[in-house]
Scaffold this active site. Structure first.
Site, PDB file in Angstrom:
ATOM      1  N   HIS A 161      -8.238  -3.164  -5.730  1.00 57.11           N
ATOM      2  CA  HIS A 161      -8.198  -3.992  -4.522  1.00 57.11           C
ATOM      3  C   HIS A 161      -9.461  -3.738  -3.688  1.00 57.11           C
ATOM      4  O   HIS A 161     -10.091  -2.683  -3.810  1.00 57.11           O
ATOM      5  CB  HIS A 161      -6.986  -3.620  -3.655  1.00 57.11           C
ATOM      6  CG  HIS A 161      -5.671  -4.089  -4.178  1.00 57.11           C
ATOM      7  ND1 HIS A 161      -4.619  -3.234  -4.401  1.00 57.11           N
ATOM      8  CD2 HIS A 161      -5.214  -5.327  -4.489  1.00 57.11           C
ATOM      9  CE1 HIS A 161      -3.577  -3.928  -4.842  1.00 57.11           C
ATOM     10  NE2 HIS A 161      -3.906  -5.205  -4.904  1.00 57.11           N
ATOM     11  N   CYS A 248      -1.739   0.994   1.456  1.00 56.48           N
ATOM     12  CA  CYS A 248      -0.753   0.223   0.684  1.00 56.48           C
ATOM     13  C   CYS A 248       0.673   0.443   1.153  1.00 56.48           C
ATOM     14  O   CYS A 248       1.541  -0.399   0.971  1.00 56.48           O
ATOM     15  CB  CYS A 248      -0.798   0.622  -0.781  1.00 56.48           C
ATOM     16  SG  CYS A 248      -2.392   1.039  -1.400  1.00 56.48           S
TER      17      CYS A 248
HETATM   18  C1  CIR Z   1       0.022  -1.867  -8.152  1.00 54.28           C
HETATM   19  O1  CIR Z   1      -0.673  -1.715  -9.170  1.00 54.28           O
HETATM   20  O2  CIR Z   1       0.258  -2.984  -7.685  1.00 54.28           O
HETATM   21  C2  CIR Z   1       0.594  -0.642  -7.488  1.00 54.28           C
HETATM   22  N1  CIR Z   1       0.923   0.325  -8.479  1.00 54.28           N
HETATM   23  C3  CIR Z   1      -0.371  -0.085  -6.486  1.00 54.28           C
HETATM   24  C4  CIR Z   1      -0.613  -1.011  -5.339  1.00 54.28           C
HETATM   25  C5  CIR Z   1      -1.621  -0.481  -4.384  1.00 54.28           C
HETATM   26  N2  CIR Z   1      -1.725  -1.320  -3.252  1.00 54.28           N
HETATM   27  C6  CIR Z   1      -2.805  -1.436  -2.505  1.00 54.28           C
HETATM   28  O3  CIR Z   1      -3.871  -0.899  -2.836  1.00 54.28           O
HETATM   29  N3  CIR Z   1      -2.727  -2.214  -1.429  1.00 54.28           N
END
Ligand code: CIR
Length: 253
Positions: A161, A248
Site C-alpha cells: 500500500h 491499518c
Molecule cells: C492484507 O494483505 O490485506 C492484510 N493482511 C494487511 C493489510 C494492511 N493494511 C494496510 O496497510 N492498510
C-alpha cells in the site's frame, strides 16, 4: 486533530490472514493483548475509541483502515481489491452512520483500499497498487472533488500500500521509505528517511501531536523525536506477520 477512532477486534480467523511476510502465523492471544495496548495508546491521545466486534468471516478485518476513507465532509466506503476482503466494508458502513450523513461508495470494477490513501491537508494521494486500480482512483477523485477536496495518483512499484512506505506527520514532515525516498512527488516535503533495516517503521501514525511508532525501531524513533514529536511506542509484532502496521488497525477522524 482527531476526535474519534474506530477499531475492530481481531478474530481467531486472524491466523488465516493474507501475508507475504514469512514471519509465521500470528499468536492470537498476543494479538489481542497488542490490540488492547494499541487502543490504550490511542486513548492516551484524547480520542474516543469505538470498538467493533470481531468478524470471523474475514481474517483480515482487524485492518479496518482499508475499508473506508474518512474526512470532515464525507465518508467514502471502499471496495477492497483483495477478493477475500470484499464484504468487510458492509459493517463499517453501518458503524459510520452514527458519525456521517454523507456516505459515498467505491463500486466495481473500481477497487480501492484505505491503506493506499494518504491525506495531506485537503489533498489525498492515492497509490495505484495491486489493491487499488485506476477506476477506483477515478471514482474516489470524483467523490472528493464533489466535497471540495483534491486527489492525485502515485504508481507503486513494490509496496503493498502507499502507506506501507509513507506516513504524513503534519507540519510538512513526511516519513519515507524505499521507493518513495527519491520520488519526485514527495520532494517538497521535509522527508524523514527510514533506514533500510527499519522499513516496517515507515507505517507510523500521527495522532494529535504525538506519533505512534512500532516497538523496536530505534533509528526511526530517534528521528521522529528529533523532529520534535512525542513518540508513543506500540508493539504490533503479531500484525506485522500479516503485513499490517499501525495505520491499518484504525480509522481516525
Ligand atoms: C492484507 O494483505 O490485506 C492484510 N493482511 C494487511 C493489510 C494492511 N493494511 C494496510 O496497510 N492498510
Amino acid at each position: 486533530m482527531f476526535k474519534h477512532v474506530i477499531v475492530r477486534r481481531p478474530g481467531r480467523s486472524l491466523v488465516e490472514g493474507i501475508t507475504s511476510a514469512n514471519l509465521g502465523k500470528p499468536d492470537y492471544a498476543r494479538a489481542l493483548q497488542q490490540h488492547d495496548s494499541y487502543i490504550d495508546a490511542l486513548k492516551s491521545r484524547g480520542v474516543t475509541v469505538k470498538i467493533l466486534e470481531a468478524d470471523e468471516q474475514f481474517p483480515d478485518s482487524v485492518f479496518v483502515e482499508d475499508t473506508a476513507v474518512l474526512a470532515e465532509r464525507c465518508a467514502i466506503i471502499t471496495n477492497p481489491g483483495a477478493p477475500s476482503r470484499q464484504g468487510e466494508e458492509v459493517s463499517i458502513r453501518e458503524a459510520l452512520k452514527e458519525f456521517y450523513t454523507a456516505i459515498e461508495t467505491i463500486t466495481a470494477p473500481g477497487t480501492l483500499e484505505g491503506g493506499d490513501v494518504m491525506r495531506v491537508g485537503d489533498h489525498f494521494y492515492v497509490g495505484l497498487s495491486a489493491r487499488t486500480n485506476e477506476e477506483g482512483c477515478r471514482q474516489f477523485t470524483g467523490i472528493l472533488n464533489k466535497y471540495r477536496y483534491t486527489a492525485s495518483a502515485v504508481k507503486l512499484e513494490k509496496f503493498l500500500h502507499l502507506k506501507t512506505g509513507l506516513a504524513y506527520l503534519e507540519n510538512n514532515n513526511l516519513l519515507a521509505a524505499g521507493e518513495f525516498i527519491q520520488h519526485e512527488e514527495f520532494k517538497k516535503f521535509n522527508r524523514i528517511i527510514i533506514a533500510e533495516s527499519e522499513g516496517y517503521a515507515a507505517n507510523c501514525i500521527w495522532v494529535n501531536d504525538a506519533v505512534l511508532v512500532p516497538m523496536d525501531y530505534p533509528k526511526t524513533k530517534a528521528a521522529i523525536s528529533k523532529a520534535g514529536y512525542n513518540v508513543v511506542e506500540v508493539d504490533v509484532s503479531e500484525f506485522k506477520k500479516l503485513d499490517g502496521g499501525l495505520s491499518c488497525l484504525s480509522l481516525r477522524f
